[in-house]
Motif scaffolding. Sequence first.
Motif, PDB file in Angstrom:
ATOM      1  N   ASP A  64       0.844  -1.195   0.000  1.00 19.87           N
ATOM      2  CA  ASP A  64       0.000   0.000   0.000  1.00 19.87           C
ATOM      3  C   ASP A  64       0.880   1.246   0.000  1.00 19.87           C
ATOM      4  N   CYS A 116       5.087   4.985   6.289  1.00 21.46           N
ATOM      5  CA  CYS A 116       4.734   3.568   6.275  1.00 21.46           C
ATOM      6  C   CYS A 116       4.840   3.014   4.868  1.00 21.46           C
ATOM      7  N   SER A 117       4.897   1.727   4.770  1.00 23.80           N
ATOM      8  CA  SER A 117       4.840   0.974   3.513  1.00 23.80           C
ATOM      9  C   SER A 117       5.654   1.622   2.394  1.00 23.80           C
ATOM     10  N   PHE A 168      -3.672   5.204   0.945  1.00 25.62           N
ATOM     11  CA  PHE A 168      -4.171   5.795   2.195  1.00 25.62           C
ATOM     12  C   PHE A 168      -3.721   7.248   2.259  1.00 25.62           C
ATOM     13  N   HIS A 215      -1.452   6.724   7.598  1.00 21.18           N
ATOM     14  CA  HIS A 215      -1.651   5.363   8.118  1.00 21.18           C
ATOM     15  C   HIS A 215      -2.816   5.311   9.106  1.00 21.18           C
ATOM     16  N   THR A 216      -3.192   4.087   9.455  1.00 23.10           N
ATOM     17  CA  THR A 216      -4.436   3.890  10.205  1.00 23.10           C
ATOM     18  C   THR A 216      -4.290   4.177  11.706  1.00 23.10           C
ATOM     19  N   PRO A 247       4.886   2.989  14.149  1.00 18.75           N
ATOM     20  CA  PRO A 247       4.438   2.360  12.897  1.00 18.75           C
ATOM     21  C   PRO A 247       5.563   2.389  11.868  1.00 18.75           C
ATOM     22  N   GLY A 248       5.579   1.398  11.014  1.00 19.04           N
ATOM     23  CA  GLY A 248       6.555   1.378   9.912  1.00 19.04           C
ATOM     24  C   GLY A 248       7.817   0.597  10.201  1.00 19.04           C
ATOM     25  N   THR A 249       8.006   0.133  11.455  1.00 18.27           N
ATOM     26  CA  THR A 249       9.249  -0.609  11.755  1.00 18.27           C
ATOM     27  C   THR A 249       9.314  -1.897  10.928  1.00 18.27           C
ATOM     28  N   GLY A 250       8.163  -2.567  10.803  1.00 16.59           N
ATOM     29  CA  GLY A 250       8.137  -3.816  10.037  1.00 16.59           C
ATOM     30  C   GLY A 250       8.438  -3.565   8.565  1.00 16.59           C
ATOM     31  N   ASP A 251       7.987  -2.428   8.047  1.00 21.78           N
ATOM     32  CA  ASP A 251       8.250  -2.092   6.634  1.00 21.78           C
ATOM     33  C   ASP A 251       9.734  -1.827   6.397  1.00 21.78           C
TER      34      ASP A 251
HETATM   35  C1  LIG Z   1      -1.831   1.612   5.843  1.00 24.37           C
HETATM   36  C2  LIG Z   1      -0.673   1.159   6.657  1.00 24.37           C
HETATM   37  N1  LIG Z   1       0.405   0.649   6.033  1.00 24.37           N
HETATM   38  C3  LIG Z   1       1.502   0.257   6.738  1.00 24.37           C
HETATM   39  C4  LIG Z   1       1.542   0.356   8.126  1.00 24.37           C
HETATM   40  C5  LIG Z   1       2.816  -0.011   8.844  1.00 24.37           C
HETATM   41  O1  LIG Z   1       2.827  -1.277   9.356  1.00 24.37           O
HETATM   42  P1  LIG Z   1       4.084  -1.779  10.226  1.00 24.37           P
HETATM   43  O2  LIG Z   1       4.098  -0.980  11.487  1.00 24.37           O
HETATM   44  O3  LIG Z   1       3.730  -3.222  10.436  1.00 24.37           O
HETATM   45  O4  LIG Z   1       5.326  -1.624   9.431  1.00 24.37           O
HETATM   46  C6  LIG Z   1       0.426   0.847   8.798  1.00 24.37           C
HETATM   47  C7  LIG Z   1       0.453   0.948  10.249  1.00 24.37           C
HETATM   48  O5  LIG Z   1      -0.373   1.610  10.874  1.00 24.37           O
HETATM   49  C8  LIG Z   1      -0.706   1.268   8.048  1.00 24.37           C
HETATM   50  O6  LIG Z   1      -1.796   1.783   8.631  1.00 24.37           O
END
Ligand SMILES: Cc1ncc(COP(=O)(O)O)c(C=O)c1O
Length: 328
Positions: free
Chosen positions: A25, A32-33, A56, A59-60, A249-253
């Motif tokens: 996404d 993020c992503s 998006f 992020h959510t 958020p975003g650490t996994g990305d």
């Molecule tokens: C739309 C979207 N993409 C990516 C992420 C990031 O995910 P992660 O923290 O697993 O890297 C989020 C986290 O809120 C998100 O809402």
Amino acid sequence: MTVQNMTEQARISCGIPKKIAMINDIAGYGRCSTTVSLPIISAMGVQVCPVPTSVFSNHTGFPVHFMHDCTPILPQYLEKWQELELTFDGIYCGFLGSVEQIGIVRDFLVSQIEIQESKALSARPAVILDPVMGDHGKAYRTVTPEHCAQMKELLSLADIITPNITEACLLADTPYRESGWTVEELTALADRLHAMGPDRIVITGMQEQEDFINFISCYSGAATADENAAKAGRLHSCCRMHAAGESRPGTGDIFASIIAADAVNGVPFPASVEKAAAFVRTCTKASSELHIPQPQGVCFENFLYLLTPPACQNLLKPPAQHDGACPN
Ligand SMILES: Cc1ncc(COP(=O)(O)O)c(C=O)c1O
Ligand SMILES: Nc1ncnc2c1ncn2[C@@H]1O[C@H](COP(=O)(O)OP(=O)(O)O)[C@@H](O)[C@H]1O
């Protein structure tokens, strides 16, 4: 000679970057992503070709967001790539918002593998799957039992997976526990995931006291730093790193993007996991020190230089006879 039929060695010595198709996404605000993966993978000297699964506004984790589902455009988008006979050294797949998207991605992966085999290219694309499905023991709202079943099927096409502990438990039908995992339990969990397809697995996001644990598993055929263990069929190890700064958020990305770029660049998997964990830690620490609000994600921009491979730094240097001044 075209780039397509150059030998691997010729490509490397010419400095032609490897190429990754990145299915994920895009979140306009909040790091993020795609807005994270694109700069990180590029900084690592690899070309990124994005396939947006949803758009998006942010992020959510923010109080409100707008989301546009790209499922209806994906078949035509990928069809054009097929018509152009585009091929990739790697395919990195992140967030998939629906069962339908999983099916579209599966068809794309299968056709990419077929194209490369029919062209007798040296290797099939490395498939890196970050199975974004949940966190802290809970599946995300979009992850229905059918979604979970389809993700398990997708695992059969993946070479590398990077689930967090919640996602690993969902995929392996194992009861979730926040912490206190033994090496034997993690080995059994990884073995179950390996039986579904991938031969390099890192289970992330486990916290023990002040440390983050990433559990690394390499099975036969996977490139590992320890050849003897690889010959014996499998190698399990732990990457333990002190937590720094808050969870963002975003650490996994960031983590999965580094693993994906290293995979096509031929870096041994355990070394790649160490690099990814250390880089995330550096950035989360700095983000806290800079007082960046948690919803704004991980401030990685100041540290991209840490990821640029020395070979690429040499390529950036001007030729010896050139004094580096800009032409008029
Ligand atoms: C739309 C979207 N993409 C990516 C992420 C990031 O995910 P992660 O923290 O697993 O890297 C989020 C986290 O809120 C998100 O809402
Ligand atoms: N605050 C932190 N300090 C140090 N390392 C971190 C921190 N947050 C994340 N990491 C590293 O990033 C890895 C991936 O993060 P994780 O939270 O598991 O991702 P996901 O978003 O997929 O759940 C962790 O296993 C850990 O190594």
